[in-house]
Design a protein around this motif. Structure first.
Motif, PDB file in Angstrom:
ATOM      1  N   ASP A   1      23.122  35.707  34.815  1.00  0.00           N
ATOM      2  CA  ASP A   1      23.821  35.507  33.477  1.00  0.00           C
ATOM      3  C   ASP A   1      24.624  36.795  33.310  1.00  0.00           C
ATOM      4  N   GLN A   2      23.959  37.931  33.649  1.00  0.00           N
ATOM      5  CA  GLN A   2      24.738  39.171  33.299  1.00  0.00           C
ATOM      6  C   GLN A   2      25.967  39.579  34.286  1.00  0.00           C
ATOM      7  N   VAL A   3      25.553  39.053  35.498  1.00  0.00           N
ATOM      8  CA  VAL A   3      26.586  39.229  36.590  1.00  0.00           C
ATOM      9  C   VAL A   3      27.829  38.364  36.191  1.00  0.00           C
ATOM     10  N   GLN A   4      27.602  37.115  35.664  1.00  0.00           N
ATOM     11  CA  GLN A   4      28.487  36.012  35.246  1.00  0.00           C
ATOM     12  C   GLN A   4      29.325  36.577  34.228  1.00  0.00           C
ATOM     13  N   ASN A   5      28.773  37.262  33.248  1.00  0.00           N
ATOM     14  CA  ASN A   5      29.360  38.019  32.097  1.00  0.00           C
ATOM     15  C   ASN A   5      30.368  39.064  32.628  1.00  0.00           C
ATOM     16  N   LEU A   6      29.952  39.741  33.736  1.00  0.00           N
ATOM     17  CA  LEU A   6      31.002  40.963  34.251  1.00  0.00           C
ATOM     18  C   LEU A   6      32.184  40.091  34.571  1.00  0.00           C
ATOM     19  N   ILE A   7      31.695  39.150  35.622  1.00  0.00           N
ATOM     20  CA  ILE A   7      33.113  38.222  36.113  1.00  0.00           C
ATOM     21  C   ILE A   7      34.146  38.065  34.937  1.00  0.00           C
ATOM     22  N   LEU A   8      33.386  37.258  33.892  1.00  0.00           N
ATOM     23  CA  LEU A   8      34.486  36.678  32.759  1.00  0.00           C
ATOM     24  C   LEU A   8      35.053  38.195  32.027  1.00  0.00           C
ATOM     25  N   GLU A   9      34.343  38.964  32.001  1.00  0.00           N
ATOM     26  CA  GLU A   9      34.996  40.245  31.253  1.00  0.00           C
ATOM     27  C   GLU A   9      35.791  41.264  31.837  1.00  0.00           C
ATOM     28  N   SER A  10      35.764  41.030  33.181  1.00  0.00           N
ATOM     29  CA  SER A  10      36.598  42.240  34.124  1.00  0.00           C
ATOM     30  C   SER A  10      37.852  41.596  34.222  1.00  0.00           C
ATOM     31  N   ALA A  11      38.694  42.791  34.242  1.00  0.00           N
ATOM     32  CA  ALA A  11      40.214  42.534  34.100  1.00  0.00           C
ATOM     33  C   ALA A  11      40.694  41.997  35.456  1.00  0.00           C
ATOM     34  N   ASP A  12      40.074  42.317  36.593  1.00  0.00           N
ATOM     35  CA  ASP A  12      40.734  42.056  37.843  1.00  0.00           C
ATOM     36  C   ASP A  12      39.390  42.101  38.934  1.00  0.00           C
ATOM     37  N   PHE A  13      39.421  41.768  40.158  1.00  0.00           N
ATOM     38  CA  PHE A  13      38.648  41.872  41.352  1.00  0.00           C
ATOM     39  C   PHE A  13      38.034  43.323  41.419  1.00  0.00           C
ATOM     40  N   GLU A  14      39.056  44.532  41.305  1.00  0.00           N
ATOM     41  CA  GLU A  14      38.393  45.605  41.471  1.00  0.00           C
ATOM     42  C   GLU A  14      37.473  46.134  40.388  1.00  0.00           C
ATOM     43  N   ASP A  15      37.942  45.658  39.244  1.00  0.00           N
ATOM     44  CA  ASP A  15      37.517  46.196  37.976  1.00  0.00           C
ATOM     45  C   ASP A  15      35.878  45.393  37.964  1.00  0.00           C
ATOM     46  N   PHE A  16      35.902  44.035  38.416  1.00  0.00           N
ATOM     47  CA  PHE A  16      34.472  43.524  38.331  1.00  0.00           C
ATOM     48  C   PHE A  16      33.667  44.065  39.576  1.00  0.00           C
ATOM     49  N   LEU A  17      34.167  44.629  40.761  1.00  0.00           N
ATOM     50  CA  LEU A  17      33.358  45.193  41.571  1.00  0.00           C
ATOM     51  C   LEU A  17      33.032  46.580  41.172  1.00  0.00           C
ATOM     52  N   ASN A  18      33.603  47.490  40.618  1.00  0.00           N
ATOM     53  CA  ASN A  18      33.184  48.499  39.973  1.00  0.00           C
ATOM     54  C   ASN A  18      32.052  48.366  38.969  1.00  0.00           C
ATOM     55  N   GLU A  19      32.251  47.545  38.018  1.00  0.00           N
ATOM     56  CA  GLU A  19      31.331  47.223  36.967  1.00  0.00           C
ATOM     57  C   GLU A  19      29.971  46.595  37.617  1.00  0.00           C
ATOM     58  N   LEU A  20      30.266  45.847  38.691  1.00  0.00           N
ATOM     59  CA  LEU A  20      28.954  45.443  39.451  1.00  0.00           C
ATOM     60  C   LEU A  20      28.109  46.588  40.033  1.00  0.00           C
ATOM     61  N   ALA A  21      28.905  47.466  40.525  1.00  0.00           N
ATOM     62  CA  ALA A  21      28.167  48.662  41.109  1.00  0.00           C
ATOM     63  C   ALA A  21      27.240  49.464  40.115  1.00  0.00           C
ATOM     64  N   ARG A  22      28.010  49.705  39.148  1.00  0.00           N
ATOM     65  CA  ARG A  22      27.621  50.395  37.837  1.00  0.00           C
ATOM     66  C   ARG A  22      26.414  49.616  37.222  1.00  0.00           C
ATOM     67  N   PHE A  23      26.520  48.466  37.228  1.00  0.00           N
ATOM     68  CA  PHE A  23      25.209  47.504  36.601  1.00  0.00           C
ATOM     69  C   PHE A  23      24.288  47.553  37.736  1.00  0.00           C
TER      70      PHE A  23
END
Length: 255
Positions: free
Chosen positions: A12-34
């Motif tokens: 669920d938290q990763v799905q929220n990251l996908i929805l809240e990220s501006a683009d693909f690169e932003d999602f990957l960086n947020e995923l790495a920080r998470f």
């Protein structure tokens, strides 16, 4: 009285990251920080990078900090290291203490340890043929990733593999679309140039292609660049260029 809210699952938290990220690169960086925060356990966050192997090339596509990306790139420069092994061979690689590590030669361990790090854990993502990838975790403490930490990391990568697979697939389609657009744009420029040469010389399409190809060969210039120069000149950009068939050009010069 409302029941207490249940904590969100990793999925669920990763799905929220996908929805809240501006683009693909932003999602990957947020995923790495998470990932770094989730895997650190007690104490400060670990460093985390996500390595993607595609077309025989390796790159860090997400990182929790600049330091994480720099450490990942040490492996790429040496063409060996735990994250590359984990991604290529799709198996877990644990480095308990860099001071005692020699599997990838002395250069790798010394270079990573110089960043103040002591232990590394790399785990493969299961992307089912889309590409190969690995989660790379670094800690400044030796023996940071014990059996319990490895089990937690293994479960974590399993839970987020599907999200990463979707993100990588989207990236592949985006790259393919960009390459297709570039190919179509190049083809359009060349077709326009062929039409211009046909009009200038009142020749066939085959003859126009031969004229442009000869010009490309004689000047050691890419065909697309020759075509763009011609199209720009006709459109009023730069110097007007007129390509002629070799036979006609020689006749004009002797007249």
């Amino acid at each position: 009285m409302l029941p207490p809210e249940q904590p969100l699952s990793t999925t669920d938290q990763v799905q929220n990251l996908i929805l809240e990220s501006a683009d693909f690169e932003d999602f990957l960086n947020e995923l790495a920080r998470f990932s770094a925060h989730q895997m650190a356990g007690g104490g400060d966050d670990a460093l985390c990078g996500i390595t993607l192997l595609r077309d025989r090339k390796a790159a860090t596509i997400g990182w929790s900090s600049d330091s994480a990306r720099e450490v990942d790139e040490i492996q790429y420069s040496l063409a060996q290291g735990p994250c590359l092994t984990a991604a290529k061979e799709e198996r877990e690689v644990n480095v308990p203490d860099l001071f005692e590590e020699n599997r990838w030669g002395p250069d790798y361990a010394a270079a990573v340890a110089s960043h103040g790090l002591r232990s590394v854990l790399s785990l493969p993502f299961i992307l089912h043929g889309e590409a190969k990838a690995a989660l790379n975790l670094y800690s400044d403490a030796p023996h940071k990733f014990d059996e319990r930490a490895v089990a937690r990391a293994r479960e974590f990568t399993r839970e987020i593999s599907q999200a990463l697979r979707l993100a990588v697939r989207f990236s592949l389609h985006t790259d393919s679309a960009a390459n297709l657009r570039a190919t179509l744009e190049s083809r359009t420029i060349i077709d326009l140039a062929i039409g211009i040469v046909m009009a200038q010389n009142r020749c066939s399409q085959e003859a126009a292609v031969a004229i442009l190809t000869e010009a490309s060969s004689n000047t050691n210039t890419k065909l697309r660049d020759i075509a763009k120069s011609l199209v720009d000149s006709v459109g009023g950009v730069g110097t007007r260029t007129h390509f002629q068939e070799p036979g006609k050009r020689q006749a004009d010069q002797s007249a």
